[in-house]
Design a protein around this motif. Sequence first.
Motif, PDB file in Angstrom:
ATOM      1  N   MET A   1      13.848  -6.262  -1.725  1.00 37.43           N
ATOM      2  CA  MET A   1      12.585  -5.863  -1.164  1.00 37.43           C
ATOM      3  C   MET A   1      11.795  -7.130  -0.852  1.00 37.43           C
ATOM      4  O   MET A   1      11.804  -8.066  -1.652  1.00 37.43           O
ATOM      5  N   GLU A   2      11.142  -7.122   0.260  1.00 38.75           N
ATOM      6  CA  GLU A   2      10.213  -8.196   0.579  1.00 38.75           C
ATOM      7  C   GLU A   2       8.958  -7.555   1.131  1.00 38.75           C
ATOM      8  O   GLU A   2       9.014  -6.798   2.099  1.00 38.75           O
ATOM      9  N   ILE A   3       7.857  -7.843   0.488  1.00 37.55           N
ATOM     10  CA  ILE A   3       6.568  -7.301   0.893  1.00 37.55           C
ATOM     11  C   ILE A   3       5.724  -8.456   1.397  1.00 37.55           C
ATOM     12  O   ILE A   3       5.585  -9.474   0.708  1.00 37.55           O
ATOM     13  N   SER A   4       5.157  -8.324   2.587  1.00 38.54           N
ATOM     14  CA  SER A   4       4.264  -9.341   3.147  1.00 38.54           C
ATOM     15  C   SER A   4       2.848  -8.813   3.098  1.00 38.54           C
ATOM     16  O   SER A   4       2.574  -7.701   3.566  1.00 38.54           O
ATOM     17  N   LEU A   5       1.954  -9.619   2.532  1.00 37.00           N
ATOM     18  CA  LEU A   5       0.567  -9.201   2.353  1.00 37.00           C
ATOM     19  C   LEU A   5      -0.375 -10.059   3.176  1.00 37.00           C
ATOM     20  O   LEU A   5      -0.136 -11.242   3.389  1.00 37.00           O
ATOM     21  N   GLU A   6      -1.460  -9.437   3.608  1.00 37.17           N
ATOM     22  CA  GLU A   6      -2.554 -10.137   4.279  1.00 37.17           C
ATOM     23  C   GLU A   6      -3.855  -9.671   3.655  1.00 37.17           C
ATOM     24  O   GLU A   6      -3.957  -8.536   3.185  1.00 37.17           O
ATOM     25  N   GLY A   7      -4.850 -10.529   3.645  1.00 38.91           N
ATOM     26  CA  GLY A   7      -6.182 -10.132   3.203  1.00 38.91           C
ATOM     27  C   GLY A   7      -6.343  -9.992   1.698  1.00 38.91           C
ATOM     28  O   GLY A   7      -7.295  -9.386   1.232  1.00 38.91           O
ATOM     29  N   TYR A   8      -5.453 -10.558   0.935  1.00 37.41           N
ATOM     30  CA  TYR A   8      -5.567 -10.492  -0.515  1.00 37.41           C
ATOM     31  C   TYR A   8      -6.272 -11.731  -1.045  1.00 37.41           C
ATOM     32  O   TYR A   8      -6.337 -12.762  -0.388  1.00 37.41           O
ATOM     33  N   SER A   9      -6.805 -11.614  -2.221  1.00 40.00           N
ATOM     34  CA  SER A   9      -7.427 -12.738  -2.900  1.00 40.00           C
ATOM     35  C   SER A   9      -6.363 -13.473  -3.709  1.00 40.00           C
ATOM     36  O   SER A   9      -5.446 -12.830  -4.241  1.00 40.00           O
ATOM     37  N   PRO A  10      -6.461 -14.785  -3.836  1.00 39.21           N
ATOM     38  CA  PRO A  10      -5.466 -15.525  -4.625  1.00 39.21           C
ATOM     39  C   PRO A  10      -5.395 -15.079  -6.093  1.00 39.21           C
ATOM     40  O   PRO A  10      -4.406 -15.328  -6.763  1.00 39.21           O
ATOM     41  N   THR A  11      -6.393 -14.394  -6.565  1.00 33.53           N
ATOM     42  CA  THR A  11      -6.378 -13.913  -7.956  1.00 33.53           C
ATOM     43  C   THR A  11      -5.842 -12.489  -8.088  1.00 33.53           C
ATOM     44  O   THR A  11      -5.707 -11.990  -9.209  1.00 33.53           O
ATOM     45  N   ASP A  12      -5.528 -11.833  -6.961  1.00 32.06           N
ATOM     46  CA  ASP A  12      -5.007 -10.468  -7.019  1.00 32.06           C
ATOM     47  C   ASP A  12      -3.612 -10.442  -7.653  1.00 32.06           C
ATOM     48  O   ASP A  12      -2.769 -11.281  -7.345  1.00 32.06           O
ATOM     49  N   LEU A  13      -3.404  -9.457  -8.510  1.00 33.02           N
ATOM     50  CA  LEU A  13      -2.108  -9.247  -9.141  1.00 33.02           C
ATOM     51  C   LEU A  13      -1.594  -7.862  -8.768  1.00 33.02           C
ATOM     52  O   LEU A  13      -2.378  -6.947  -8.532  1.00 33.02           O
ATOM     53  N   PHE A  14      -0.286  -7.727  -8.753  1.00 38.59           N
ATOM     54  CA  PHE A  14       0.364  -6.467  -8.403  1.00 38.59           C
ATOM     55  C   PHE A  14       1.408  -6.155  -9.469  1.00 38.59           C
ATOM     56  O   PHE A  14       1.677  -6.976 -10.339  1.00 38.59           O
ATOM     57  N   CYS A  15       1.987  -4.977  -9.391  1.00 36.69           N
ATOM     58  CA  CYS A  15       2.935  -4.567 -10.416  1.00 36.69           C
ATOM     59  C   CYS A  15       4.119  -3.855  -9.790  1.00 36.69           C
ATOM     60  O   CYS A  15       3.975  -3.100  -8.835  1.00 36.69           O
ATOM     61  N   THR A  16       5.303  -4.102 -10.329  1.00 35.99           N
ATOM     62  CA  THR A  16       6.514  -3.365  -9.992  1.00 35.99           C
ATOM     63  C   THR A  16       7.301  -3.190 -11.279  1.00 35.99           C
ATOM     64  O   THR A  16       6.939  -3.734 -12.315  1.00 35.99           O
ATOM     65  N   GLY A  17       8.363  -2.435 -11.229  1.00 31.88           N
ATOM     66  CA  GLY A  17       9.168  -2.263 -12.438  1.00 31.88           C
ATOM     67  C   GLY A  17      10.125  -1.102 -12.311  1.00 31.88           C
ATOM     68  O   GLY A  17      10.331  -0.547 -11.231  1.00 31.88           O
ATOM     69  N   ILE A  18      10.724  -0.747 -13.435  1.00 32.46           N
ATOM     70  CA  ILE A  18      11.629   0.390 -13.516  1.00 32.46           C
ATOM     71  C   ILE A  18      11.219   1.249 -14.704  1.00 32.46           C
ATOM     72  O   ILE A  18      10.635   0.766 -15.665  1.00 32.46           O
TER      73      ILE A  18
END
Length: 119
Positions: A1-18
């Motif tokens: 998977m490759e997700i490309s993001l725009e408009g995010y803040s450098p401090t934004d965090l995201f989550c993935t998992g199983i």
Amino acid sequence: MEISLEGYSPTDLFCTGIQKLETNNEGFIDKKGYAGSWGSNVPDKAHPELVETVGLGIEVDPANLVRTIEDPLNYLMIVKPDAHGRIRYRVSAAAKRQKDGFKNASQWFEYLKNNTKNK
């Protein structure tokens, strides 16, 4: 998977998992950014007789990994975009009933650990 993001803040965090499987879950999470689970689920609750035994795996690109978390239901990876705004990870799955497939947790985990790039 490759997700490309725009408009995010450098401090934004995201989550993935199983997820951890409903019945007889076995699993692990490694701080290097990969995890695996093995167990059984009933995918269609209207048909509880149809039990599926499966293996799930995830591996997060080290450039994206912030930390790993295990909770009662999941093996989670907290991630951030790399310098180019991308988040990369690989998801793997196997079913016990696959012809010539994995038949138990130890076979599945050995496969995941031997095929991770995050050693």
